[in-house]
Design a protein around this motif. Structure first.
Motif, PDB file in Angstrom:
ATOM      1  N   GLY A  91       6.027   3.550   9.450  1.00 34.77           N
ATOM      2  CA  GLY A  91       4.872   2.665   9.428  1.00 34.77           C
ATOM      3  C   GLY A  91       4.509   2.226   8.023  1.00 34.77           C
ATOM      4  N   ASP A  92       3.197   2.098   7.762  1.00 36.57           N
ATOM      5  CA  ASP A  92       2.735   1.605   6.460  1.00 36.57           C
ATOM      6  C   ASP A  92       3.105   2.535   5.313  1.00 36.57           C
ATOM      7  OD1 ASP A  92       1.691  -0.591   7.683  1.00 36.57           O
ATOM      8  OD2 ASP A  92      -0.391   0.092   7.648  1.00 36.57           O
ATOM      9  N   LYS A  93       3.199   3.837   5.598  1.00 38.24           N
ATOM     10  CA  LYS A  93       3.486   4.779   4.510  1.00 38.24           C
ATOM     11  C   LYS A  93       4.901   4.625   3.964  1.00 38.24           C
ATOM     12  CE  LYS A  93       5.003   8.669   7.380  1.00 38.24           C
ATOM     13  NZ  LYS A  93       4.757  10.072   7.748  1.00 38.24           N
ATOM     14  N   SER A  94       5.760   3.894   4.692  1.00 43.16           N
ATOM     15  CA  SER A  94       7.139   3.677   4.227  1.00 43.16           C
ATOM     16  C   SER A  94       7.307   2.321   3.550  1.00 43.16           C
ATOM     17  CB  SER A  94       8.106   3.789   5.403  1.00 43.16           C
ATOM     18  OG  SER A  94       7.871   2.757   6.346  1.00 43.16           O
ATOM     19  N   ALA A  95       6.201   1.673   3.206  1.00 41.95           N
ATOM     20  CA  ALA A  95       6.266   0.321   2.629  1.00 41.95           C
ATOM     21  C   ALA A  95       7.072   0.294   1.337  1.00 41.95           C
ATOM     22  CB  ALA A  95       4.848  -0.212   2.388  1.00 41.95           C
ATOM     23  N   PRO A 162       2.866  -6.757  -4.906  1.00 41.66           N
ATOM     24  CA  PRO A 162       4.266  -6.906  -5.341  1.00 41.66           C
ATOM     25  C   PRO A 162       5.215  -7.084  -4.158  1.00 41.66           C
ATOM     26  CG  PRO A 162       3.636  -4.604  -5.415  1.00 41.66           C
ATOM     27  CD  PRO A 162       2.408  -5.358  -5.004  1.00 41.66           C
ATOM     28  N   GLU A 163       5.015  -8.170  -3.412  1.00 40.99           N
ATOM     29  CA  GLU A 163       5.813  -8.438  -2.220  1.00 40.99           C
ATOM     30  C   GLU A 163       6.420  -9.834  -2.288  1.00 40.99           C
ATOM     31  OE1 GLU A 163       3.935  -7.539   1.577  1.00 40.99           O
ATOM     32  OE2 GLU A 163       2.337  -6.499   0.499  1.00 40.99           O
ATOM     33  N   PHE A 164       7.546 -10.015  -1.600  1.00 43.91           N
ATOM     34  CA  PHE A 164       8.162 -11.322  -1.444  1.00 43.91           C
ATOM     35  C   PHE A 164       7.607 -12.003  -0.198  1.00 43.91           C
ATOM     36  CE2 PHE A 164      12.331 -10.358  -3.842  1.00 43.91           C
ATOM     37  CZ  PHE A 164      11.954 -11.171  -4.897  1.00 43.91           C
ATOM     38  N   SER A 165       7.533 -13.322  -0.250  1.00 44.98           N
ATOM     39  CA  SER A 165       7.302 -14.086   0.977  1.00 44.98           C
ATOM     40  C   SER A 165       8.598 -14.100   1.777  1.00 44.98           C
ATOM     41  CB  SER A 165       6.864 -15.507   0.640  1.00 44.98           C
ATOM     42  OG  SER A 165       7.939 -16.216   0.016  1.00 44.98           O
ATOM     43  N   GLY A 314       4.230  -3.771   9.186  1.00 53.62           N
ATOM     44  CA  GLY A 314       3.795  -3.246   7.900  1.00 53.62           C
ATOM     45  C   GLY A 314       4.400  -4.001   6.734  1.00 53.62           C
ATOM     46  N   PRO A 315       3.844  -3.833   5.548  1.00 57.33           N
ATOM     47  CA  PRO A 315       4.324  -4.541   4.359  1.00 57.33           C
ATOM     48  C   PRO A 315       5.643  -3.981   3.848  1.00 57.33           C
ATOM     49  CG  PRO A 315       2.605  -2.987   3.746  1.00 57.33           C
ATOM     50  CD  PRO A 315       2.695  -2.952   5.246  1.00 57.33           C
TER      51      PRO A 315
END
Length: 366
Positions: A91-95, A162-165, A314-315
């Motif tokens: 989930g989110d914790k593995s972003a 710090p993410e890509f589209s 998730g992100p």
């Protein structure tokens, strides 16, 4: 040393991968008590040694640089599968899992393995000699892949954080595949001689005259057993990860240390194979293993997680923080200065190991 299918060593290394996979099936997804964790750890160590042995058999049969490529790609494919599986469950914790794992692999290979290989060769033979054309091309590819995939996301503005589209992630994935494909073609077809070990006079060593070449049947058997051993290594490493997590938490260390420990376990086959090559004064083989593993880790992981992000919720955080960007920049600069002369001494090995030690220290004390 001649490699025979019926030798006692090969019999031992034949049974261990099977035992590792059986143990993996029996323990997968279960909480392991202390004694079973100890057993899994012993089998894991034996599987690592078995994987190295079978990789060397294959490498001697197909020759360099194909042998180094087989081990690097095999380990990375299984590592990528493990990352995607953990991301699907976390989930989110593995972003940040993909970012942390890839960066750990880059630091371990480009500083840890490279530094140890140069150190071993320098201590035994005085000076480590390698081909700057091939090694420089590999380092340039690693630097480009790492920057596009791990640094650029920190500065993009299409998405917060710090993410890509989606478009940017697609470009990074395609660029990673293209660059990795170009490098493999260069390494194995167009300029294969750039990646072969050389003598101190600069002559290419095309084969190891002191060893009997394994038969095709032996190589095929070793290839199958290598796959089993690597599945066992990565799967059992995941199995002992809860124990590692508990130990890390009990010691008051950051959660990121768990990723470093797992990466160290997964990269043990390449590390041991590289050190064995360094002891034989085959530094180019060691560098092929180190930089090839870093390149495969980025070039295969980023496309895999980009594809997985289609169905994962998730992100997906890929951008590095400031401290890690400084360490990556330092790694590229130091690596370039090491590669350009085509010769390295004890000092260069020590510099790489100090950078690696700094990474480990900052992982424990960010």
């Amino acid at each position: 040393m001649p490699v025979h299918l019926r030798s006692p060593v090969l019999q031992w290394t034949t049974g261990v991968p099977v035992v590792a996979v059986v143990l993996l099936v029996l323990t997968w997804g279960r909480d392991l008590p202390g004694p079973l964790v100890a057993l899994v750890t012993l089998v894991l160590a034996a599987a690592v040694l078995s994987a190295v042995h079978h990789a060397e058999v294959i490498a001697h049969r197909v020759g360099e640089p194909f042998g180094s490529l087989v081990l690097a790609v095999a380990v990375t494919i299984i590592e990528v599968a493990l990352i995607v599986t953990l991301m699907a469950d976390g989930g989110d914790k593995s972003a940040t899992l993909a970012r942390d794992t890839v960066f750990a692999a880059v630091m371990i290979t480009c500083n840890g393995i490279v530094g140890l290989s140069l150190l071993v060769t320098s201590l035994r033979h005085g000076v480590a000699v390698f081909n700057p054309e091939g090694t420089g091309a590999a380092l340039a590819t690693v630097a480009t892949l790492a920057t596009l995939s791990l640094v650029v996301p920190t500065f993009t503005t299409s998405k917060p954080g710090p993410e890509f589209s989606t478009v940017q992630l697609t470009f990074a994935a395609l660029a990673s595949l293209v660059l990795y494909g170009l490098f493999v073609a260069t390494q194995t077809v167009r300029h294969r001689d750039y990646f072969l070990p050389i003598t101190r006079q600069g002559e290419v060593i095309a084969a190891d005259e002191h060893a009997e070449e394994p038969t095709t049947r032996t190589a095929v058997v070793s290839l199958c057993l290598l796959g089993l051993a690597l599945v066992g290594v990565v799967g059992l490493a995941k199995g002992v990860s809860p124990t590692i997590e508990s130990g890390v938490a009990a010691a008051g260390l950051p959660q990121a240390v768990v990723g470093v420990v797992i990466a160290l376990l997964v990269l043990l086959p390449e590390t041991i194979a590289a050190l064995r090559a360094a002891r034989r004064d085959r530094v180019q083989t060691s560098l092929n293993l180190a930089l090839g593993s870093a390149m495969a880790s980025i070039g295969l992981t980023i496309p895999a997680v980009a594809l997985a992000s289609v169905w994962l919720s998730g992100p997906l955080v890929l951008g590095l923080g400031a401290t890690h960007m400084v360490l990556l920049a330092l790694t590229v600069v130091v690596g370039s200065l090491t590669v350009v002369p085509g010769r390295a001494t004890l000092l260069q090995g020590g510099v790489h190991l100090v950078v690696f030690a700094a990474y480990l220290e900052l992982a424990a004390n960010p």
